[in-house]
Each structure stands twice: as C-alpha cells, then as structure tokens.
Scaffold this active site. Sequence first.
Site, PDB file in Angstrom:
ATOM      1  N   ASP A   1       0.797  -1.220   0.000  1.00  0.00           N
ATOM      2  CA  ASP A   1       0.000   0.000   0.000  1.00  0.00           C
ATOM      3  C   ASP A   1       0.836   1.278   0.000  1.00  0.00           C
ATOM      4  O   ASP A   1       0.395   2.309   0.494  1.00  0.00           O
ATOM      5  CB  ASP A   1      -0.923  -0.030   1.238  1.00  0.00           C
TER       6      ASP A   1
ATOM      7  N   CYS B   1     -27.892  -7.025  -1.294  1.00  0.00           N
ATOM      8  CA  CYS B   1     -27.529  -6.313  -0.063  1.00  0.00           C
ATOM      9  C   CYS B   1     -26.919  -4.949  -0.381  1.00  0.00           C
ATOM     10  O   CYS B   1     -26.052  -4.823  -1.246  1.00  0.00           O
ATOM     11  CB  CYS B   1     -26.524  -7.143   0.743  1.00  0.00           C
TER      12      CYS B   1
ATOM     13  N   CYS C   1     -23.764  -1.585   3.186  1.00  0.00           N
ATOM     14  CA  CYS C   1     -22.604  -0.682   3.214  1.00  0.00           C
ATOM     15  C   CYS C   1     -22.973   0.675   2.620  1.00  0.00           C
ATOM     16  O   CYS C   1     -22.607   1.725   3.172  1.00  0.00           O
ATOM     17  CB  CYS C   1     -21.414  -1.301   2.488  1.00  0.00           C
TER      18      CYS C   1
ATOM     19  N   CYS D   1     -21.178  -5.119   7.122  1.00  0.00           N
ATOM     20  CA  CYS D   1     -21.162  -6.158   6.082  1.00  0.00           C
ATOM     21  C   CYS D   1     -21.415  -7.540   6.698  1.00  0.00           C
ATOM     22  O   CYS D   1     -20.669  -7.979   7.573  1.00  0.00           O
ATOM     23  CB  CYS D   1     -19.822  -6.151   5.350  1.00  0.00           C
TER      24      CYS D   1
END
Length: 308
Positions: A126, A185, A188, A242
């Site tokens: 990252d 769903c 989020c 979640c």
Amino acid sequence: MLQQLKQKIQSLGFLDHAILPVSFLEEEETRLKTWLENDMHGEMGYMNRNIDKRLNPSLLVENAKTIIVVLLNYFPETTQDDPAAPVLSKYAYGTDYHFVMKDKLKELLQFIQEEIAPCSGRPFVDSAPVLERAWARKAGLGWVGKNSNLISPEHGSFFFIGELIIDTELPYDDPKLVRDHCGRCTKCIDSCPTKAIVAERVVDARKCISYQTIEVRGEMDSNLKGQFENRVFGCDICQDVCPWNLKSEPHNEAGLKPHPKLLTLQKQDWENMERPLFNELFKNSAVKRTGYKGLQRNLRFLGNDEEI
C-alpha cells in the site's frame, strides 16, 4: 518446491495467498482512469501518477515474472471500552501495518532466494503504485464488494493486502475468480453517513471519512461536519455492517496488538490528550500519518468547539 513455499507463507501468519504470473491489468484501465477523471481521488495526487506502473507491475521490478499476493488479518479481539470515545479504525490499533507486512514479505523474499531459487524482488504494501485489490481479485482471494473493499467468502474483509514481485518464475496457482456474493444487499451503501459510496464499487474519496481524517492536510470539508459518527481516524462503518464480516476471527499477530492503554481511553482522555501521550500511544502507529496536530483537528471537527 511449491509446497515448501506455501508452508513458509503460512508460517509467516498470512491469512491467505496466491502465486501468479505478472501481467498487464487491462480490465482495470478504464475503471481507474474514469475514477481519476472525475477527481474522486481528491488531494491524493499520487493516485494520478505512475498509471502505467499501476497497470503493469513489470515496470516496478525489472524482468518481473511472479507476483505473490498475500492477506494479513487485522480483526481485533477487543475494541474500545468507552462507547462515547472518538472511534479509531481497527487497522490502526497496533504497529503500522506497512512495517509489519513488509518485514514478513522481506523474510519471504529471503527464503525464496535461499531455498527456492536465486532472484531479485520487492515487497509492496500500500505504498507504491500497485492495484492491490485488483491483484487479490485476480488471485481468487475474494470479490470486490459494493463498498470497493475486497471481501473473502472465508474471512470477510478485515485484512491487509500485500505483494511480493520477483524476477523468477515459480509454479503458479490456477485461481478461479470468486463470484460476486453481495447480491441485493446494500448495507454498506445505506450505512455510509457521508454517502461516499456513490455507486456500487465506486467510492468518492472526497466524501469518505477515512480520506478526510487521514489524507486531507488542511481543513476538512465543512459540508460533512456532524456526519462522522464520532470517527477520529479512519472509518470501519461499511465493513462493520457487512454480513460477510460475521466470519471475521481475531488475529494473533503480535505486531498488530494495541498499546495497553489505547482501548481503555475515555472520551475526555482523547479530548485532553497532550503530545507526550500521543507519542507514547502512536509511536509506531499508522496514526502518525496524520500526526498530533492532525488528530487535534479531527477531534475538533467531531464537534468539540473548544480549542484542544
């Protein structure tokens, strides 16, 4: 040889992994460029640089042949004691993950050099132009959820992604893409207090609490004041809601364990925090990214109008 390598990866504490040949990420090019053209990266100017390297890892490591993608669990055993205290993202509880994962990947590189084959390579965590989620998806380690996080059907999404790229061919896995399990769903999307998830799998960083509390160097967006739900550094809301994170299990990585005092801090401890305590708690933490002054700014933004 492959079994020996996989045993080493497992012994380093990684949650999951896959070994792939390096290739050009053609399918990501349009998605990335569209996101950048819409300025959704905000002040993260580095996202607009080295686009060619993001799409082609062979430009990062000379003669790159192999990429090993790994996941490292950071789901904590316990969270903050005081429900009224400013909320710290779970990933920032312990030592900065860049250090923890890079040390492991360096050890893996040394193992490959000594036990498998002579090679050169670089670990990535990252902090370089690598499209980590795209590689993890390609590696069959999960699918990209509607919140744009990689979700593993076995482990949820509370993990870091890292890569080791080397200039030697290894026996490769034959991963199968994990199908999208999000279905209908939208938890989020519905739960994001700033509505940063502007479309399925598209996050406008400028509206994201993590971006605002970590990446912004000046004043945060006043239009978002009162919408942070007490988040002081980072935000886990879209992951907390979640359903796949019901599968998350606590990690046992010593380097990611929180400072003994951190989780016991009360609301007033955060608001009255002076630099010596900040330095003690966050000496090697990702929170150093925003710094003491940045943390004070974030605390003020949460609604404490007094000068901290």
